[in-house]
Design a protein around this motif. Structure first.
Motif, PDB file in Angstrom:
ATOM      1  N   ASP A 157      40.934  24.076 -28.173  1.00  0.00           N
ATOM      2  CA  ASP A 157      39.899  24.485 -29.164  1.00  0.00           C
ATOM      3  C   ASP A 157      40.064  24.359 -30.652  1.00  0.00           C
ATOM      4  O   ASP A 157      39.007  24.428 -31.415  1.00  0.00           O
ATOM      5  N   PHE A 158      41.321  24.131 -30.961  1.00  0.00           N
ATOM      6  CA  PHE A 158      41.534  24.020 -32.601  1.00  0.00           C
ATOM      7  C   PHE A 158      41.035  22.536 -32.917  1.00  0.00           C
ATOM      8  O   PHE A 158      41.008  21.580 -32.688  1.00  0.00           O
ATOM      9  N   CYS A 159      39.885  23.084 -33.952  1.00  0.00           N
ATOM     10  CA  CYS A 159      39.230  21.858 -34.321  1.00  0.00           C
ATOM     11  C   CYS A 159      38.429  22.543 -35.886  1.00  0.00           C
ATOM     12  O   CYS A 159      38.421  23.482 -36.271  1.00  0.00           O
ATOM     13  N   LEU A 169      26.010  24.282 -31.723  1.00  0.00           N
ATOM     14  CA  LEU A 169      26.691  24.997 -30.487  1.00  0.00           C
ATOM     15  C   LEU A 169      26.024  26.260 -30.651  1.00  0.00           C
ATOM     16  O   LEU A 169      26.056  27.094 -29.310  1.00  0.00           O
ATOM     17  N   VAL A 170      25.734  27.097 -31.666  1.00  0.00           N
ATOM     18  CA  VAL A 170      25.173  28.422 -31.766  1.00  0.00           C
ATOM     19  C   VAL A 170      23.898  28.534 -30.943  1.00  0.00           C
ATOM     20  O   VAL A 170      23.441  29.418 -30.281  1.00  0.00           O
ATOM     21  N   ALA A 171      23.155  27.293 -30.788  1.00  0.00           N
ATOM     22  CA  ALA A 171      21.959  27.187 -30.203  1.00  0.00           C
ATOM     23  C   ALA A 171      22.073  27.132 -28.738  1.00  0.00           C
ATOM     24  O   ALA A 171      21.309  27.529 -28.025  1.00  0.00           O
ATOM     25  N   LEU A 172      23.221  26.852 -28.107  1.00  0.00           N
ATOM     26  CA  LEU A 172      23.719  26.809 -26.813  1.00  0.00           C
ATOM     27  C   LEU A 172      23.907  28.234 -26.429  1.00  0.00           C
ATOM     28  O   LEU A 172      25.228  28.584 -26.685  1.00  0.00           O
ATOM     29  N   ARG A 173      23.246  28.849 -25.732  1.00  0.00           N
ATOM     30  CA  ARG A 173      23.409  30.193 -25.460  1.00  0.00           C
ATOM     31  C   ARG A 173      24.065  30.538 -24.027  1.00  0.00           C
ATOM     32  O   ARG A 173      24.146  31.449 -23.354  1.00  0.00           O
ATOM     33  N   GLU A 174      24.715  29.519 -23.228  1.00  0.00           N
ATOM     34  CA  GLU A 174      25.114  29.652 -21.764  1.00  0.00           C
ATOM     35  C   GLU A 174      26.205  30.522 -21.739  1.00  0.00           C
ATOM     36  O   GLU A 174      27.068  30.334 -22.764  1.00  0.00           O
ATOM     37  N   ARG A 175      26.237  31.130 -20.581  1.00  0.00           N
ATOM     38  CA  ARG A 175      27.451  32.326 -20.515  1.00  0.00           C
ATOM     39  C   ARG A 175      28.906  31.810 -20.429  1.00  0.00           C
ATOM     40  O   ARG A 175      29.863  32.327 -21.139  1.00  0.00           O
ATOM     41  N   ASN A 176      29.060  31.031 -19.329  1.00  0.00           N
ATOM     42  CA  ASN A 176      30.422  30.797 -18.948  1.00  0.00           C
ATOM     43  C   ASN A 176      30.977  29.651 -19.722  1.00  0.00           C
ATOM     44  O   ASN A 176      30.752  28.378 -19.491  1.00  0.00           O
ATOM     45  N   PHE A 178      32.629  26.687 -22.021  1.00  0.00           N
ATOM     46  CA  PHE A 178      33.849  26.062 -22.195  1.00  0.00           C
ATOM     47  C   PHE A 178      33.621  25.150 -23.544  1.00  0.00           C
ATOM     48  O   PHE A 178      33.230  24.201 -23.379  1.00  0.00           O
ATOM     49  N   LEU A 179      34.084  25.687 -24.546  1.00  0.00           N
ATOM     50  CA  LEU A 179      33.637  25.449 -25.877  1.00  0.00           C
ATOM     51  C   LEU A 179      34.069  23.833 -26.036  1.00  0.00           C
ATOM     52  O   LEU A 179      33.372  23.331 -26.810  1.00  0.00           O
ATOM     53  N   ARG A 180      35.406  23.454 -25.537  1.00  0.00           N
ATOM     54  CA  ARG A 180      35.851  22.153 -25.849  1.00  0.00           C
ATOM     55  C   ARG A 180      34.837  21.151 -25.161  1.00  0.00           C
ATOM     56  O   ARG A 180      34.907  20.081 -25.816  1.00  0.00           O
ATOM     57  N   GLY A 181      34.393  21.568 -24.226  1.00  0.00           N
ATOM     58  CA  GLY A 181      33.336  20.795 -23.264  1.00  0.00           C
ATOM     59  C   GLY A 181      31.887  20.706 -24.158  1.00  0.00           C
ATOM     60  O   GLY A 181      31.592  19.525 -24.134  1.00  0.00           O
ATOM     61  N   LEU A 182      31.590  22.016 -24.813  1.00  0.00           N
ATOM     62  CA  LEU A 182      30.351  21.861 -25.292  1.00  0.00           C
ATOM     63  C   LEU A 182      30.431  20.969 -26.545  1.00  0.00           C
ATOM     64  O   LEU A 182      29.583  20.289 -26.922  1.00  0.00           O
ATOM     65  N   ARG A 183      31.593  21.104 -27.402  1.00  0.00           N
ATOM     66  CA  ARG A 183      32.054  20.408 -28.547  1.00  0.00           C
ATOM     67  C   ARG A 183      31.687  18.883 -28.198  1.00  0.00           C
ATOM     68  O   ARG A 183      31.126  18.094 -28.974  1.00  0.00           O
ATOM     69  N   ILE A 221      32.830  23.420 -13.518  1.00  0.00           N
ATOM     70  CA  ILE A 221      31.335  23.722 -13.177  1.00  0.00           C
ATOM     71  C   ILE A 221      30.437  23.630 -13.986  1.00  0.00           C
ATOM     72  O   ILE A 221      29.189  23.271 -13.764  1.00  0.00           O
ATOM     73  N   GLY A 222      30.764  23.945 -15.383  1.00  0.00           N
ATOM     74  CA  GLY A 222      29.848  23.762 -16.403  1.00  0.00           C
ATOM     75  C   GLY A 222      29.766  22.334 -16.731  1.00  0.00           C
ATOM     76  O   GLY A 222      28.420  21.838 -17.370  1.00  0.00           O
ATOM     77  N   PHE A 223      30.279  21.433 -16.425  1.00  0.00           N
ATOM     78  CA  PHE A 223      30.107  20.108 -16.703  1.00  0.00           C
ATOM     79  C   PHE A 223      30.110  19.095 -15.790  1.00  0.00           C
ATOM     80  O   PHE A 223      30.045  17.739 -15.885  1.00  0.00           O
ATOM     81  N   SER A 224      29.970  19.543 -14.393  1.00  0.00           N
ATOM     82  CA  SER A 224      29.909  18.462 -13.434  1.00  0.00           C
ATOM     83  C   SER A 224      29.473  19.041 -12.112  1.00  0.00           C
ATOM     84  O   SER A 224      29.756  20.373 -11.783  1.00  0.00           O
TER      85      SER A 224
END
Ligand code: UDP
Ligand code: MG
Length: 331
Positions: A157-159, A169-176, A178-183, A221-224
């Protein structure tokens, strides 16, 4: 005035490290931004006195801001709280345990000035046990194969994120989360910078094995949806084997070759199919659980109190929501 740089530090029982962290971090930030920065400590429900220490930081220097979450919501939620409240043109996410050395931040800054919107750190080597290292390596590599996005190998997550990325990123409110994936998912120009991840400054890792596994599962699960498709392949595989066994049995019968009435094969087929079904029920249950989680639409975290930060957009601040509601009722 808007700070150039916000640094977000999730804190969960890090009393022993906070002093050293402050001493190493502040001079670096001062030199980078001529003093125009903010640090946002997100206290993720610490119980070791980090709370008071952080308040003292803020009282001594109001650029060191604090958000106290109402309980322990986990690392990813704490990072999100920081993102929601950060005001900087660029925002850095880093661990509070000094595993992410502040001294690499100027390098991030250079790339950001070059026009990269995401600068993430890639670990050159890890100072952790063999088992943990192997598990990390396996995770990032399988993610790369099954995820529908390209999550860089060995990037945590260091970035540093540009304002535009933060807003996405703030607009994506999904709960579980996985920030580095969202990034990776949000796109923009991204670049990796290599660094040596240090050992933790003090105390025990706050990520238990359970939390790590949960994070990895969130990633998969969040990305596949590949795990959901496994059953199709297992089913196909099982029916082909079944068909071949049937053909074989018929052939031996016709040829008049003696064939034993084996129960071993029967039992193995039953076990295989039963196991595959249970496994896939589990996989489906996992996805279903997440759908349920999203549908309930609870906030990602709840802010107990905060010092120096103002409600930003996307924020889930119980105090602000309450104030808005009461002022509405009053008018
Ligand atoms: N952390 C947190 N909430 C948690 C667990 C950890 O805010 O529930 C913080 C912790 O204080 C640290 C960072 O997240 O600043 C990374 O945690 P840790 O060092 O335990 O993880 P590791 O480096 O082992 O991945
Ligand atoms: Mg750590």
């Amino acid at each position: 005035m808007r700070p150039i740089l916000s640094v977000i530090l999730p804190v969960y029982n890090e009393r022993e490290t906070l002093g050293a962290l402050r001493q190493r971090l502040i001079p670096v930030l001062d030199a980078m931004t001529s003093g125009n920065f903010e640090v946002i400590f997100v206290n993720d429900g610490s119980r070791d006195g980090s709370h008071h220490l952080l308040n003292d930081f803020y009282n001594g220097d109001n650029r060191l801001k604090v958000i106290h979450l109402s309980r322990n919501f986990g690392h990813q939620a704490a990072l999100q709280a920081g993102l929601d409240f950060a005001g900087g043109d660029a925002v850095v996410l880093m661990d509070a345990d000094l595993q992410d050395p502040p001294e690499v931040l100027p390098q991030f800054f250079v790339w950001w000035r070059e026009g990269y919107e995401v600068v993430y750190a890639v670990r050159r080597k890890r100072k952790e046990g063999l088992v943990k290292r192997a598990a990390y390596a396996a995770f990032y590599r399988t993610m790369r194969v099954i995820a529908q996005i390209d999550v860089p190998v060995d990037a945590g997550d260091f970035c540093l994120l540009d304002r535009r990325v933060v807003e996405a990123l703030v607009a994506l409110r999904e709960r579980n989360r996985f920030l580095r994936g969202l990034r990776s998912w949000v796109g923009f120009r991204q670049i990796g910078v290599e660094y040596d991840r240090d050992a933790r400054y003090a105390g025990e890792p706050k990520y238990t094995l359970r939390k790590l596994i949960a994070l990895a599962v969130s990633g998969y699960i969040g990305f596949s949806t590949v795990p959901l498709q496994i059953s199709t392949w297992l089913g196909l595989f099982a029916s082909i084997i079944g068909f071949l066994v049937g053909v074989g049995a018929l052939a031996t019968k016709i040829a008049g070759v003696y064939s034993p009435q084996g129960w071993v094969s029967t039992v193995s087929v039953v076990l295989f199919l039963g196991g595959a079904q249970l496994l896939m029920l589990g996989v489906i249950g996992n996805y279903l659980g997440r759908v349920y989680d999203e549908v309930r639409n609870r906030p990602l975290y709840i802010v107990g109190s905060r010092h120096g930060v103002f409600a930003a957009f996307g924020s889930e601040d119980a105090a602000v929501a309450h104030a808005a509601k009461t002022s509405q009722e009053a008018s």
